[in-house]
Design an enzyme around this catalytic site. Structure first.
Site, mmCIF file in Angstrom:
data_model
loop_
_atom_site.group_PDB
_atom_site.id
_atom_site.type_symbol
_atom_site.label_atom_id
_atom_site.label_comp_id
_atom_site.label_asym_id
_atom_site.label_seq_id
_atom_site.Cartn_x
_atom_site.Cartn_y
_atom_site.Cartn_z
ATOM 1 N N GLN A 282 30.883 23.911 -37.479
ATOM 2 C CA GLN A 282 30.257 22.858 -38.292
ATOM 3 C C GLN A 282 28.869 22.529 -37.754
ATOM 4 O O GLN A 282 27.922 22.354 -38.527
ATOM 5 C CB GLN A 282 31.138 21.611 -38.296
ATOM 6 C CG GLN A 282 32.477 21.852 -38.992
ATOM 7 C CD GLN A 282 33.363 20.629 -39.012
ATOM 8 O OE1 GLN A 282 33.046 19.604 -38.410
ATOM 9 N NE2 GLN A 282 34.488 20.733 -39.697
ATOM 10 N N ARG B 168 30.914 25.922 -48.566
ATOM 11 C CA ARG B 168 29.648 26.662 -48.420
ATOM 12 C C ARG B 168 29.205 27.258 -49.757
ATOM 13 O O ARG B 168 28.007 27.344 -50.036
ATOM 14 C CB ARG B 168 29.822 27.751 -47.352
ATOM 15 C CG ARG B 168 29.888 27.142 -45.926
ATOM 16 C CD ARG B 168 30.595 28.063 -44.971
ATOM 17 N NE ARG B 168 30.523 27.640 -43.580
ATOM 18 C CZ ARG B 168 31.349 26.785 -42.981
ATOM 19 N NH1 ARG B 168 32.325 26.210 -43.660
ATOM 20 N NH2 ARG B 168 31.211 26.486 -41.695
ATOM 21 N N LYS C 295 38.989 26.673 -47.584
ATOM 22 C CA LYS C 295 38.261 25.392 -47.591
ATOM 23 C C LYS C 295 36.850 25.579 -47.059
ATOM 24 O O LYS C 295 35.880 25.099 -47.651
ATOM 25 C CB LYS C 295 39.058 24.381 -46.751
ATOM 26 C CG LYS C 295 38.460 22.997 -46.691
ATOM 27 C CD LYS C 295 39.510 21.960 -46.352
ATOM 28 C CE LYS C 295 39.957 21.998 -44.902
ATOM 29 N NZ LYS C 295 38.920 21.605 -43.936
ATOM 30 N N ASP D 90 42.412 25.194 -36.216
ATOM 31 C CA ASP D 90 43.183 24.331 -37.126
ATOM 32 C C ASP D 90 44.670 24.667 -37.137
ATOM 33 O O ASP D 90 45.446 23.999 -37.825
ATOM 34 C CB ASP D 90 42.628 24.469 -38.552
ATOM 35 C CG ASP D 90 41.221 23.893 -38.655
ATOM 36 O OD1 ASP D 90 40.892 22.979 -37.880
ATOM 37 O OD2 ASP D 90 40.446 24.365 -39.509
ATOM 38 N N LYS E 243 39.790 15.912 -34.378
ATOM 39 C CA LYS E 243 39.992 16.429 -35.741
ATOM 40 C C LYS E 243 40.366 15.259 -36.660
ATOM 41 O O LYS E 243 40.105 14.118 -36.327
ATOM 42 C CB LYS E 243 41.054 17.534 -35.734
ATOM 43 C CG LYS E 243 40.603 18.780 -34.972
ATOM 44 C CD LYS E 243 39.417 19.430 -35.649
ATOM 45 C CE LYS E 243 38.908 20.633 -34.903
ATOM 46 N NZ LYS E 243 37.638 21.137 -35.459
HETATM 47 C C1 S3P Z 1 35.198 24.294 -40.021
HETATM 48 C C2 S3P Z 1 35.096 24.396 -38.662
HETATM 49 C C3 S3P Z 1 36.099 23.846 -37.725
HETATM 50 C C4 S3P Z 1 37.427 23.535 -38.402
HETATM 51 C C5 S3P Z 1 37.238 22.854 -39.730
HETATM 52 C C6 S3P Z 1 36.383 23.678 -40.668
HETATM 53 C C7 S3P Z 1 34.110 24.825 -40.860
HETATM 54 O O1 S3P Z 1 35.583 22.653 -37.158
HETATM 55 O O2 S3P Z 1 38.229 22.731 -37.570
HETATM 56 O O3 S3P Z 1 38.498 22.617 -40.353
HETATM 57 O O4 S3P Z 1 34.317 24.982 -42.084
HETATM 58 O O5 S3P Z 1 33.029 25.093 -40.321
HETATM 59 P P1 S3P Z 1 34.588 22.707 -35.872
HETATM 60 O O6 S3P Z 1 33.511 23.600 -36.246
HETATM 61 O O7 S3P Z 1 34.100 21.328 -35.649
HETATM 62 O O8 S3P Z 1 35.467 23.189 -34.763
#
Ligand code: S3P
Length: 443
Positions: free
Chosen positions: A170, A27, A22, A321, A348
């Site tokens: 993120q 990206r 995912k 996750d 989350k």
């Molecule tokens: C993700 C980063 C994680 C993860 C999310 C996907 C990403 O979140 O929990 O499912 O693709 O950068 P955080 O960066 O907020 O921890």
């Protein structure tokens, strides 16, 4: 809402391909859309979250088309070609899509409105708004920095150096994507390493991204702004976070042997597998290869007797996750499993710490939450089960408790199986193909 029940399964046997990652899929769409030329992507996750990002990138001007299952063509528009969307971008359930795209548009002279489903509208966006305002964007949001919100992009974006206050890939990625259209160098300093898919993908499309250690041990990631991004085909690896569900199910059900092909094994994503090994899991990665700069392998699992372990807080970013499914494994293990540093689980898709604790307790498993620590008393075998679980628009809660139902003495019901399509479309068919007994439940 389609309720599902998962009944006791005997053993899981067979092979399956992990669905596309995912994180990497979001990206690939975003950066492919910014590159000059045509990028062909294979293995793209066709989950709801990623389809929302595809629609958003189209609204920003890119040409994105599906040619066959997992194969997509992206006609990029170049870094300076973003259009102002005619309508609100609805990112559905996807925190990743929302936060990454907020970053992207923040350094373009356009105004973009964002919203999402009831889960996403509850999630904190101030963590991205704050650095994006330093770059020069203005963000108008609901109380607590929540969606719906508008990002008024900077006309003259500034490069910044930003130290992450929370370990979040993120937030890191939002700042780096904003830095693409800023002059000079944009840096993010991360005290704890988080998944580095954005860095790999930026390099894949030709951007200069470097990484160096700071005197205090933190990592500084630096992007040279205004690169010329060039189209570059890529194959998306399988998602280790999705593979986690059949993997744990295979470990828990006596007599199981399962191979999951093409799992991404980026070391910043494999904390769950390290933890399962420490619990006594018979699992191994073979046939190692590289796809789009990411390591990939086939994962073989055999049913194993698991023991409780202590999971340190500093492992959380590498398995953030995976706590719902780890908690399910812990519920069936012998002895107590204690997981530290779970504060981020509260923000989350649902408050996962509460959802896991309540769900396990309803299934007859004794749990304890103290601060950000979750302790689970393993049953040393099948837990009672027999509960109805509220999924709260959280795909990983739904899948984790369906796996618990396979291993439990009584079936487990989840109130909303539709949410699984967020990250693992075809989950029910894939699990039943291995020997699970998941079926629609009476409403
Ligand atoms: C993700 C980063 C994680 C993860 C999310 C996907 C990403 O979140 O929990 O499912 O693709 O950068 P955080 O960066 O907020 O921890």
């Amino acid at each position: 809402m389609t309720p599902l029940t998962s009944g006791t399964a005997s053993a899981l046997n067979g092979r399956l391909r992990a669905p596309g990652d995912k994180s990497v899929s979001h990206r690939a769409l975003i950066l492919g859309a910014l590159a000059i030329g045509r990028t062909q992507v294979s293995g793209l996750l066709e989950g709801e979250d990623v389809l929302r990002s595809a629609a958003a990138m189209r609204a920003l001007g890119a040409g994105i088309e599906r040619s066959s299952e997992g194969s997509w063509t992206i006609d990029g528009i170049g870094l300076s070609g973003l259009n102002e969307p005619q309508d609100v971008l609805d990112l559905g359930n996807s925190g990743t899509g929302a936060r990454l795209l907020m970053g992207l548009v923040a350094s373009h002279p356009i105004t973009t409105f964002f919203t999402g489903d009831t889960s996403l509208r509850r999630r904190p966006m101030a963590r991205v708004a704050e650095p994006l305002e330093r770059i020069g964007a203005r963000i108008l949001a609901r109380e607590g920095g929540r969606m719906p919100l508008a990002v008024i992009g900077a006309c003259s974006p500034l490069p910044i150096v930003y130290r992450l206050p929370v370990a979040s890939a993120q937030v890191k990625s939002a700042v780096l994507l904003a830095g693409l259209n800023a002059p000079g160098e944009t840096s993010v300093i991360e005290p704890q390493p988080t998944r580095d898919h954005s860095e790999h993908m930026l390099r894949h499309f030709g951007a200069a991204v470097s990484s160096a250690e700071e005197p205090d041990g933190a990592r500084r990631i630096t992007l040279k702004g205004q690169p010329e991004l060039r189209a570059a085909d890529l194959a998306v690896p399988g998602d280790p976070s999705s593979a986690a569900f059949p993997a744990v199910a295979a470990l828990l059900l006596p007599g199981s042997q399962v191979v999951i092909e093409g799992v991404g094994v980026n070391p910043l994503r494999t904390g769950l597998y390290d933890t399962l090994q420490a619990m006594g899991a018979e699992l191994h990665f073979g046939n190692a290869r590289v796809a789009a700069g990411e390591p990939v392998a086939d994962l073989t699992l055999r049913a194993s007797a698991l023991c409780g372990v202590e999971v340190p807080a500093d492992r959380a970013p590498r398995m953030i996750d995976e706590y719902p499914i780890l908690a399910v494994a812990a519920a069936c293990a012998r002895g107590r499993t204690v997981m530290h540093g779970l504060g981020e689980l509260r923000v989350k898709e649902s408050d996962r710490l509460a959802a896991v604790a309540q769900g396990l307790a309803a299934c007859g498993v004794s749990v304890d939450v103290v601060g950000d620590t979750l302790a689970v008393e393993g049953q040393g075998g099948p837990p009672p089960g027999g509960a109805a679980i509220a999924t709260k628009l959280d795909h990983r809660i739904a899948m984790a408790f369906l796996v618990l139902g396979m291993a439990a003495r009584q079936p487990v019901r989840v109130d909303d199986g539709d949410t699984i399509a967020t990250s693992f479309p075809g989950f029910v068919a894939a699990m039943n193909g291995l020997g699970a007994a998941i079926a629609p439940a009476p409403a």
